[in-house]
Design a protein around this motif. Structure first.
Motif, PDB file in Angstrom:
ATOM      1  N   SER A  39       0.948  -1.364   0.067  1.00  0.00           N
ATOM      2  CA  SER A  39      -0.177   0.160  -0.018  1.00  0.00           C
ATOM      3  C   SER A  39       0.876   1.146   0.056  1.00  0.00           C
ATOM      4  N   SER A  40       0.241   2.294  -0.591  1.00  0.00           N
ATOM      5  CA  SER A  40       1.034   3.400  -0.820  1.00  0.00           C
ATOM      6  C   SER A  40       1.204   4.112   0.713  1.00  0.00           C
ATOM      7  N   LYS A  41       0.196   3.900   1.343  1.00  0.00           N
ATOM      8  CA  LYS A  41       0.311   4.465   2.695  1.00  0.00           C
ATOM      9  C   LYS A  41       0.760   3.523   3.829  1.00  0.00           C
ATOM     10  N   THR A  42       1.612   3.730   4.789  1.00  0.00           N
ATOM     11  CA  THR A  42       2.257   3.069   5.558  1.00  0.00           C
ATOM     12  C   THR A  42       1.376   2.692   6.896  1.00  0.00           C
ATOM     13  N   GLU A  43       1.079   1.541   7.124  1.00  0.00           N
ATOM     14  CA  GLU A  43       0.228   1.083   8.141  1.00  0.00           C
ATOM     15  C   GLU A  43       0.801   1.367   9.426  1.00  0.00           C
ATOM     16  N   GLN A  44       0.176   2.245  10.393  1.00  0.00           N
ATOM     17  CA  GLN A  44       0.554   2.886  11.719  1.00  0.00           C
ATOM     18  C   GLN A  44       0.359   1.630  12.782  1.00  0.00           C
ATOM     19  N   PRO A  45       1.156   1.212  13.765  1.00  0.00           N
ATOM     20  CA  PRO A  45       0.792   0.258  14.573  1.00  0.00           C
ATOM     21  C   PRO A  45      -0.365   0.634  15.631  1.00  0.00           C
ATOM     22  N   VAL A  46      -0.989  -0.052  15.824  1.00  0.00           N
ATOM     23  CA  VAL A  46      -2.207   0.175  16.865  1.00  0.00           C
ATOM     24  C   VAL A  46      -1.556   0.369  18.411  1.00  0.00           C
ATOM     25  N   VAL A  47      -1.929   1.409  18.873  1.00  0.00           N
ATOM     26  CA  VAL A  47      -1.205   1.418  20.494  1.00  0.00           C
ATOM     27  C   VAL A  47      -2.513   1.136  21.476  1.00  0.00           C
ATOM     28  N   GLU A  48      -2.309   0.136  22.247  1.00  0.00           N
ATOM     29  CA  GLU A  48      -3.318  -0.053  23.149  1.00  0.00           C
ATOM     30  C   GLU A  48      -3.323   0.852  24.385  1.00  0.00           C
ATOM     31  N   GLU A  49      -4.315   1.402  24.652  1.00  0.00           N
ATOM     32  CA  GLU A  49      -4.584   2.607  25.838  1.00  0.00           C
ATOM     33  C   GLU A  49      -4.435   1.526  27.234  1.00  0.00           C
ATOM     34  N   LYS A  50      -3.521   2.194  28.015  1.00  0.00           N
ATOM     35  CA  LYS A  50      -3.194   1.494  29.145  1.00  0.00           C
ATOM     36  C   LYS A  50      -4.201   1.884  30.357  1.00  0.00           C
ATOM     37  N   VAL A  51      -4.693   0.805  30.977  1.00  0.00           N
ATOM     38  CA  VAL A  51      -5.603   1.140  31.984  1.00  0.00           C
ATOM     39  C   VAL A  51      -4.886   1.517  33.286  1.00  0.00           C
ATOM     40  N   ILE A  52      -5.527   2.834  33.919  1.00  0.00           N
ATOM     41  CA  ILE A  52      -4.795   3.101  34.979  1.00  0.00           C
ATOM     42  C   ILE A  52      -5.518   2.515  36.227  1.00  0.00           C
ATOM     43  N   VAL A  53      -4.446   1.845  36.934  1.00  0.00           N
ATOM     44  CA  VAL A  53      -4.930   1.298  37.984  1.00  0.00           C
ATOM     45  C   VAL A  53      -4.949   2.154  39.169  1.00  0.00           C
ATOM     46  N   GLU A  54      -5.944   2.030  39.831  1.00  0.00           N
ATOM     47  CA  GLU A  54      -5.922   2.938  41.092  1.00  0.00           C
ATOM     48  C   GLU A  54      -5.123   2.161  42.223  1.00  0.00           C
ATOM     49  N   ASN A  55      -4.312   3.225  42.956  1.00  0.00           N
ATOM     50  CA  ASN A  55      -3.359   2.652  43.881  1.00  0.00           C
ATOM     51  C   ASN A  55      -3.903   2.564  45.401  1.00  0.00           C
ATOM     52  N   THR A  56      -4.291   1.394  45.833  1.00  0.00           N
ATOM     53  CA  THR A  56      -5.012   1.078  46.990  1.00  0.00           C
ATOM     54  C   THR A  56      -4.331   0.263  48.191  1.00  0.00           C
ATOM     55  N   GLU A 157       7.626  -3.158  42.765  1.00  0.00           N
ATOM     56  CA  GLU A 157       6.056  -3.075  42.954  1.00  0.00           C
ATOM     57  C   GLU A 157       5.525  -4.099  43.846  1.00  0.00           C
ATOM     58  N   PHE A 158       4.931  -3.483  44.935  1.00  0.00           N
ATOM     59  CA  PHE A 158       4.326  -4.250  46.009  1.00  0.00           C
ATOM     60  C   PHE A 158       3.260  -5.100  45.380  1.00  0.00           C
ATOM     61  N   GLU A 159       2.268  -4.567  44.682  1.00  0.00           N
ATOM     62  CA  GLU A 159       1.450  -5.449  43.965  1.00  0.00           C
ATOM     63  C   GLU A 159       1.569  -5.077  42.389  1.00  0.00           C
ATOM     64  N   PRO A 160       0.908  -5.716  41.505  1.00  0.00           N
ATOM     65  CA  PRO A 160       0.931  -5.217  39.778  1.00  0.00           C
ATOM     66  C   PRO A 160       0.727  -3.715  39.821  1.00  0.00           C
ATOM     67  N   ASP A 161       1.461  -2.953  39.181  1.00  0.00           N
ATOM     68  CA  ASP A 161       1.137  -1.553  38.919  1.00  0.00           C
ATOM     69  C   ASP A 161       0.959  -0.557  40.144  1.00  0.00           C
ATOM     70  N   LYS A 162       1.309  -1.171  41.304  1.00  0.00           N
ATOM     71  CA  LYS A 162       1.033  -0.457  42.470  1.00  0.00           C
ATOM     72  C   LYS A 162       2.390  -0.390  43.412  1.00  0.00           C
ATOM     73  N   LYS A 163       2.771   1.015  43.831  1.00  0.00           N
ATOM     74  CA  LYS A 163       3.863   1.082  44.498  1.00  0.00           C
ATOM     75  C   LYS A 163       3.527   2.027  45.526  1.00  0.00           C
ATOM     76  N   PHE A 164       4.693   2.288  46.602  1.00  0.00           N
ATOM     77  CA  PHE A 164       4.698   3.178  47.607  1.00  0.00           C
ATOM     78  C   PHE A 164       4.999   4.531  47.066  1.00  0.00           C
ATOM     79  N   ASP A 165       4.151   5.262  46.355  1.00  0.00           N
ATOM     80  CA  ASP A 165       4.610   6.328  45.738  1.00  0.00           C
ATOM     81  C   ASP A 165       3.967   7.798  46.143  1.00  0.00           C
TER      82      ASP A 165
END
Length: 318
Positions: A39-56, A157-165
């Motif tokens: 194709s004449s146009k270059t295909e752009q990679p699909v970027v998955e939106e990262k789900v923000i996990v609440e730190n609890t 990380e203390f838990e996945p995607d959770k730190k003492f920040d």
């Protein structure tokens, strides 16, 4: 020959410029069909939106309402509330529960003195109890120090995607100092207090000591059915100094009455209050001496047990 070559090249040029018929056009080969069309146009990679996990993680141990309630109480009331939250019963005879209550009390008081928010206090409670669990799992001091440093520096990380920040640099420094003065410096003592089994000799705080009754009282009390109040008043409460009984013997019918002699008055002393007092004093002295010896032996044995425990703790610390 040169003319022939020129003519041949001329025919080739004419053949290239001549329009081809549909029959002459080449059909695309199968290999060309298999190849994906570029194709004449270059295909752009699909970027998955990262789900923000609440730190609890700050509410893993205590909820926000309980943290706020603890921070609003006085130190005397904090200990009672902590015993209710962590189910620390019979702290007056259960040494392990008493020690855990004091540990949690010092932690909450440190957060209160450092002006930590409820989020920061909950995070420190989660971290501290996590380190105590590692200690109860018989982890080495090096492992516990590395775990604390990596969690506070947010390298782990203390838990996945959770730190003492939620701590700043100054707070991290103060927390490190507090951990150094408690768990790190007294590692062996914490292990001994939280892992050792308690000796079951302490069964109650109530101590009953039997003492002799005061002078002038009767123990056990007199039975009303056996002795009347009149006799008690005369012979026990205010007995006479001595009670005399005189007996005149009549002369015998066989002539013994000719002598006409009378026997001497016989003095029969009664039981006086001093005699009763002497008896009670002697019995009471024997009972008190025996009781003092028993108490002294028990205190000596208990003192020897505590000395042995202290020596074990010193050996473990060295």
């Amino acid at each position: 020959l040169s003319y022939y070559n020129e003519y041949k090249s001329y025919l080739r040029m004419v053949d290239k410029n001549r329009p081809r018929s549909k029959a002459d056009r080449r059909s695309p080969s199968k290999s060309s069909l298999d190849k994906p069309r570029s194709s004449s146009k270059t295909e752009q990679p699909v970027v998955e939106e990262k789900v923000i996990v609440e730190n609890t993680i700050q509410w893993n141990i205590l909820s926000q309402e309980k943290i706020r309630e603890l921070l609003s109480l006085e130190p005397r009331d904090i200990l009672e509330k902590l015993c209710q939250i962590f189910d620390l019963t019979e702290t007056h005879i259960n040494l392990r529960n008493s020690i855990r209550g004091d540990i949690y009390l010092l932690l909450i008081y440190f957060c209160k003195e450092s002006n930590f928010s409820d989020v920061q206090t909950g995070g420190l409670v989660t971290l501290y109890i996590h380190l105590l669990k590692l200690l109860l799992e018989d982890k080495s001091l090096t492992d516990i120090v590395n775990e604390a440093s990596q969690l506070l520096s947010q390298k782990k990380e203390f838990e996945p995607d959770k730190k003492f920040d939620f701590f700043d640099k100054k707070q991290v420094v103060s927390i490190n100092k507090y951990l150094e003065e408690t768990i790190f410096h007294h590692y062996q003592m914490y292990r001994f207090c939280l892992l050792s089994e308690q000796d079951g000799t302490i069964i109650s705080e109530d101590k009953t000591i039997s003492l002799c009754p005061p002078i002038g009282t009767f123990n056990p009390p007199l039975l009303v059915e056996a002795i009347s109040d009149h006799d008690v008043d005369i012979y026990f409460t205010n007995p006479p100094v001595e009670y005399l009984i005189t007996a005149d013997e009549e002369a015998d019918e066989d002539g013994e009455g000719d002598d006409g002699a009378k026997e001497e008055e016989k003095k029969i002393p009664m039981v006086t209050l001093s005699d009763v007092q002497n008896v009670l004093d002697s019995v009471g002295t024997q009972m008190i001496d025996k009781l003092e010896k028993d108490i002294e032996n028990k205190c000596h044995d208990k003192e020897q047990q505590y000395v042995n425990r202290i020596n074990k703790v010193k050996k473990a610390m060295h």
